[in-house]
Design an enzyme around this catalytic site. Structure first.
Site, PDB file in Angstrom:
ATOM      1  N   SER A 122      78.905  58.691  55.572  1.00 38.63           N
ATOM      2  CA  SER A 122      77.645  58.218  54.977  1.00 38.63           C
ATOM      3  C   SER A 122      77.326  56.773  55.331  1.00 38.63           C
ATOM      4  CB  SER A 122      77.786  58.337  53.458  1.00 38.63           C
ATOM      5  OG  SER A 122      76.789  57.589  52.810  1.00 38.63           O
ATOM      6  N   GLU A 124      76.340  54.832  53.250  1.00 41.15           N
ATOM      7  CA  GLU A 124      76.805  54.033  52.110  1.00 41.15           C
ATOM      8  C   GLU A 124      78.083  53.266  52.460  1.00 41.15           C
ATOM      9  OE1 GLU A 124      75.692  53.535  48.577  1.00 41.15           O
ATOM     10  OE2 GLU A 124      73.979  53.839  49.890  1.00 41.15           O
ATOM     11  N   TYR A 146      81.894  55.600  45.289  1.00 36.38           N
ATOM     12  CA  TYR A 146      81.511  56.659  46.247  1.00 36.38           C
ATOM     13  C   TYR A 146      81.658  56.154  47.678  1.00 36.38           C
ATOM     14  CZ  TYR A 146      78.440  59.538  49.164  1.00 36.38           C
ATOM     15  OH  TYR A 146      77.930  60.310  50.183  1.00 36.38           O
TER      16      TYR A 146
HETATM   17  P1  NDP Z   1      74.880  67.814  47.285  1.00 39.51           P
HETATM   18  O1  NDP Z   1      75.251  66.982  46.117  1.00 39.51           O
HETATM   19  O2  NDP Z   1      73.535  68.476  47.328  1.00 39.51           O
HETATM   20  O3  NDP Z   1      75.989  68.966  47.466  1.00 39.51           O
HETATM   21  C1  NDP Z   1      77.358  68.721  47.245  1.00 39.51           C
HETATM   22  C2  NDP Z   1      78.133  70.034  47.379  1.00 39.51           C
HETATM   23  O4  NDP Z   1      79.530  69.778  47.165  1.00 39.51           O
HETATM   24  C3  NDP Z   1      77.733  71.113  46.391  1.00 39.51           C
HETATM   25  O5  NDP Z   1      77.698  72.361  47.075  1.00 39.51           O
HETATM   26  C4  NDP Z   1      78.891  71.095  45.396  1.00 39.51           C
HETATM   27  O6  NDP Z   1      79.100  72.315  44.746  1.00 39.51           O
HETATM   28  C5  NDP Z   1      80.052  70.798  46.312  1.00 39.51           C
HETATM   29  N1  NDP Z   1      81.257  70.305  45.627  1.00 39.51           N
HETATM   30  C6  NDP Z   1      81.370  69.200  44.877  1.00 39.51           C
HETATM   31  N2  NDP Z   1      82.626  69.077  44.432  1.00 39.51           N
HETATM   32  C7  NDP Z   1      83.344  70.143  44.910  1.00 39.51           C
HETATM   33  C8  NDP Z   1      84.694  70.586  44.788  1.00 39.51           C
HETATM   34  N3  NDP Z   1      85.592  69.917  44.075  1.00 39.51           N
HETATM   35  N4  NDP Z   1      85.078  71.712  45.433  1.00 39.51           N
HETATM   36  C9  NDP Z   1      84.177  72.407  46.149  1.00 39.51           C
HETATM   37  N5  NDP Z   1      82.876  72.058  46.281  1.00 39.51           N
HETATM   38  C10 NDP Z   1      82.465  70.935  45.668  1.00 39.51           C
HETATM   39  O7  NDP Z   1      75.073  66.908  48.597  1.00 39.51           O
HETATM   40  P2  NDP Z   1      74.251  66.904  49.986  1.00 39.51           P
HETATM   41  O8  NDP Z   1      74.061  68.277  50.452  1.00 39.51           O
HETATM   42  O9  NDP Z   1      73.105  65.979  49.865  1.00 39.51           O
HETATM   43  O10 NDP Z   1      75.300  66.154  50.930  1.00 39.51           O
HETATM   44  C11 NDP Z   1      76.309  66.862  51.654  1.00 39.51           C
HETATM   45  C12 NDP Z   1      77.430  65.916  52.037  1.00 39.51           C
HETATM   46  O11 NDP Z   1      76.917  64.877  52.870  1.00 39.51           O
HETATM   47  C13 NDP Z   1      78.109  65.197  50.876  1.00 39.51           C
HETATM   48  O12 NDP Z   1      79.456  65.021  51.238  1.00 39.51           O
HETATM   49  C14 NDP Z   1      77.406  63.846  50.818  1.00 39.51           C
HETATM   50  O13 NDP Z   1      78.248  62.898  50.216  1.00 39.51           O
HETATM   51  C15 NDP Z   1      77.182  63.599  52.293  1.00 39.51           C
HETATM   52  N6  NDP Z   1      76.062  62.767  52.650  1.00 39.51           N
HETATM   53  C16 NDP Z   1      74.801  63.074  52.195  1.00 39.51           C
HETATM   54  C17 NDP Z   1      73.716  62.350  52.611  1.00 39.51           C
HETATM   55  C18 NDP Z   1      72.333  62.666  52.122  1.00 39.51           C
HETATM   56  O14 NDP Z   1      71.446  61.808  52.291  1.00 39.51           O
HETATM   57  N7  NDP Z   1      72.079  63.838  51.563  1.00 39.51           N
HETATM   58  C19 NDP Z   1      73.873  61.226  53.557  1.00 39.51           C
HETATM   59  C20 NDP Z   1      75.226  61.004  54.009  1.00 39.51           C
HETATM   60  C21 NDP Z   1      76.267  61.763  53.561  1.00 39.51           C
HETATM   61  P3  NDP Z   1      78.401  72.693  43.304  1.00 39.51           P
HETATM   62  O15 NDP Z   1      77.102  73.367  43.662  1.00 39.51           O
HETATM   63  O16 NDP Z   1      79.408  73.605  42.729  1.00 39.51           O
HETATM   64  O17 NDP Z   1      78.213  71.411  42.554  1.00 39.51           O
HETATM   65  P1  GDR Z   2      71.742  56.716  47.666  1.00 40.79           P
HETATM   66  O1  GDR Z   2      70.551  57.649  47.161  1.00 40.79           O
HETATM   67  O2  GDR Z   2      72.389  55.956  46.586  1.00 40.79           O
HETATM   68  O3  GDR Z   2      71.189  55.941  48.830  1.00 40.79           O
HETATM   69  O4  GDR Z   2      72.796  57.804  48.164  1.00 40.79           O
HETATM   70  P2  GDR Z   2      69.595  57.601  45.885  1.00 40.79           P
HETATM   71  O5  GDR Z   2      68.438  58.449  46.249  1.00 40.79           O
HETATM   72  O6  GDR Z   2      70.317  57.925  44.620  1.00 40.79           O
HETATM   73  O7  GDR Z   2      69.161  56.037  45.799  1.00 40.79           O
HETATM   74  C1  GDR Z   2      68.456  55.387  46.838  1.00 40.79           C
HETATM   75  C2  GDR Z   2      67.996  54.006  46.377  1.00 40.79           C
HETATM   76  O8  GDR Z   2      66.962  54.159  45.396  1.00 40.79           O
HETATM   77  C3  GDR Z   2      67.191  53.230  44.340  1.00 40.79           C
HETATM   78  N1  GDR Z   2      66.557  53.712  43.089  1.00 40.79           N
HETATM   79  C4  GDR Z   2      66.894  54.825  42.420  1.00 40.79           C
HETATM   80  N2  GDR Z   2      67.819  55.774  42.682  1.00 40.79           N
HETATM   81  C5  GDR Z   2      67.904  56.831  41.806  1.00 40.79           C
HETATM   82  N3  GDR Z   2      68.787  57.820  42.071  1.00 40.79           N
HETATM   83  N4  GDR Z   2      67.130  56.905  40.679  1.00 40.79           N
HETATM   84  C6  GDR Z   2      66.199  55.946  40.375  1.00 40.79           C
HETATM   85  O9  GDR Z   2      65.499  56.021  39.353  1.00 40.79           O
HETATM   86  C7  GDR Z   2      66.063  54.865  41.297  1.00 40.79           C
HETATM   87  N5  GDR Z   2      65.252  53.771  41.332  1.00 40.79           N
HETATM   88  C8  GDR Z   2      65.554  53.084  42.440  1.00 40.79           C
HETATM   89  C9  GDR Z   2      68.709  53.165  44.240  1.00 40.79           C
HETATM   90  O10 GDR Z   2      69.103  51.998  43.521  1.00 40.79           O
HETATM   91  C10 GDR Z   2      69.089  53.152  45.715  1.00 40.79           C
HETATM   92  O11 GDR Z   2      69.036  51.852  46.222  1.00 40.79           O
HETATM   93  C11 GDR Z   2      72.384  58.984  48.867  1.00 40.79           C
HETATM   94  C12 GDR Z   2      73.349  60.122  48.517  1.00 40.79           C
HETATM   95  O12 GDR Z   2      72.846  61.319  49.078  1.00 40.79           O
HETATM   96  C13 GDR Z   2      74.718  59.845  49.079  1.00 40.79           C
HETATM   97  O13 GDR Z   2      75.535  61.001  48.878  1.00 40.79           O
HETATM   98  C14 GDR Z   2      74.592  59.563  50.571  1.00 40.79           C
HETATM   99  O14 GDR Z   2      75.847  59.282  51.116  1.00 40.79           O
HETATM  100  C15 GDR Z   2      73.642  58.405  50.806  1.00 40.79           C
HETATM  101  O15 GDR Z   2      72.377  58.738  50.256  1.00 40.79           O
HETATM  102  C16 GDR Z   2      73.450  58.113  52.281  1.00 40.79           C
END
Ligand code: NDP
Ligand code: GDR
Length: 321
Positions: A122, A124, A146
């Site tokens: 990520s 992050e 995280y």
């Molecule tokens: P989501 O939160 O939508 O999905 C997370 C998934 O992980 C769910 O299917 C959840 O299952 C599963 N999970 C959590 N804990 C466990 C566990 N202990 N055992 C098995 N399964 C588990 O995340 P995203 O699809 O957005 O992201 C996918 C991956 O990419 C994550 O690792 C995230 O950190 C990473 N990532 C995401 C980004 C983004 O912008 N979306 C950017 C960069 C990285 P359940 O439905 O049961 O909760």
């Molecule tokens: P992020 O995503 O922390 O970048 O992680 P999120 O959408 O939660 O926050 C993005 C930015 O928006 C600001 N923010 C708020 N965020 C949330 N959730 N709710 C609010 O009300 C709000 N107001 C402002 C946050 O402070 C932050 O700066 C996501 C996740 O998908 C991670 O798993 C992944 O790794 C990174 O993106 C890349």
């Protein structure tokens, strides 16, 4: 080809499953046991998938699932992925998001060492950024439990590649969104809030830091990069990003404009949504992925915002005015 996806019930897992099925893959999704099913995002393809129970916290279950599936490709997308929760549950986040990666790699090393492994790293990890834009060589400075756990997951993937010669890669993906994004993340919170306000179901939208800037892309584009990384001759790590940053305020403005409302009449800044340590500005340089994978994003910022608001308006159409 057989693929195993952890986190298949999440946003990315569901898009990746769509994509791999379209390529003719035999797709198995790993799901954890829950008292209620969380299969909403994969309901449309469930009949084409094999779902098997296992958990990132349970090593034996991971070994067993790999013995049963014998995957050619493993996509490790499962994690505790919501940054604010990582301050409330820091050790559990470390277990899922950090050590969970080692458990997956160990299972693969013992059961199917010739498989190819993708780790969902990520932006992050860059946190308090050392340079702008961020590349594969930018040093990490994570700002949340995280982010720290993801740095561990990244380096253990690199280490298993170097120690055991595994085909293991880390995709450093910047934020990617879609109508399937969880409602607590900022983009979906905004699109859902705008749709609710437009439909007369809600009056205000309580937000945190409006100045934070992110490099936001479309999840459907990003899962293609994951697959491309596993089709290369040599395992390598890649940044995946659009190369454009926008503030939360800009996202809000575009979303409210799209439905003919003025955001200033509805958005309230609430300190409850501020973070103990913030990542202020992320901007990715994905030139390596563009050059070596031939990848580029197809959906731009405006299209992304509009598609998310439209999807939420549509979903709520029978509930409001
Ligand atoms: P989501 O939160 O939508 O999905 C997370 C998934 O992980 C769910 O299917 C959840 O299952 C599963 N999970 C959590 N804990 C466990 C566990 N202990 N055992 C098995 N399964 C588990 O995340 P995203 O699809 O957005 O992201 C996918 C991956 O990419 C994550 O690792 C995230 O950190 C990473 N990532 C995401 C980004 C983004 O912008 N979306 C950017 C960069 C990285 P359940 O439905 O049961 O909760
Ligand atoms: P992020 O995503 O922390 O970048 O992680 P999120 O959408 O939660 O926050 C993005 C930015 O928006 C600001 N923010 C708020 N965020 C949330 N959730 N709710 C609010 O009300 C709000 N107001 C402002 C946050 O402070 C932050 O700066 C996501 C996740 O998908 C991670 O798993 C992944 O790794 C990174 O993106 C890349």
């Amino acid at each position: 080809m057989r693929a195993l996806i952890t986190g298949i019930t999440g946003q990315d897992g569901s898009y990746l499953a769509d994509f791999l099925l379209s390529k003719g893959y035999d797709v198995t999704g790993m799901v954890r046991r829950s008292s209620t099913e969380t299969f909403e995002r994969i309901a449309h393809i469930k009949h084409r998938l094999t779902l098997k129970q296992a958990d990132l916290l349970d090593q034996l279950s991971l070994i067993k699932i790999m013995e049963e599936v014998k995957p050619d490709e493993i996509y490790n997308l499962a994690a505790m992925s919501f940054v604010p929760t990582s301050w409330i549950q820091p050790t559990l986040t470390g277990e899922f998001t950090g050590i969970g990666v080692t458990r997956m790699l160990e299972a693969m090393r013992q059961v199917c060492p010739t498989a190819r492994f993708y780790q969902a790293s990520s932006s992050e990890m860059f946190g308090k950024v050392r340079e702008v834009p961020q590349t594969e060589l930018t040093p990490f400075h994570p700002r949340s439990p995280y982010g720290v756990a993801k740095v561990y997951g990244h380096f253990i993937t690199v280490n298993y590649r170097e120690s055991y010669n595994l085909f293991a890669v880390s995709g450093i993906l910047f934020n990617h969104e879609s109508p399937r994004r969880g409602k607590e993340f900022v983009t979906r919170k905004i699109s859902d809030g705008v749709a609710r306000i437009k439909r007369g179901l809600q009056k205000e939208l309580r937000m945190g830091n409006l100045d934070a800037q992110r490099d936001w892309g479309f999840a459907g584009d990003y899962v293609k990069a994951m697959w491309l990384m596993l089709q290369q001759k040599q395992p390598d790590d890649f940044v995946v990003a659009t190369g454009e940053a926008h503030s939360v305020r800009e996202f809000i403005e575009l979303a409210f404009d799209h439905v003919g409302l003025n955001w200033k009449n509805h958005v309230v800044v609430d300190p409850e949504f501020l973070r103990p340590a913030e990542v202020e500005h992320l901007l990715g340089d994905s030139s390596k992925a563009r050059r070596m994978l031939g990848w580029k994003p197809e959906v731009n910022f405006r299209q992304l915002v509009h598609s998310m608001v439209d999807a939420d308006l549509d979903r709520l159409k029978d509930q409001g005015g």
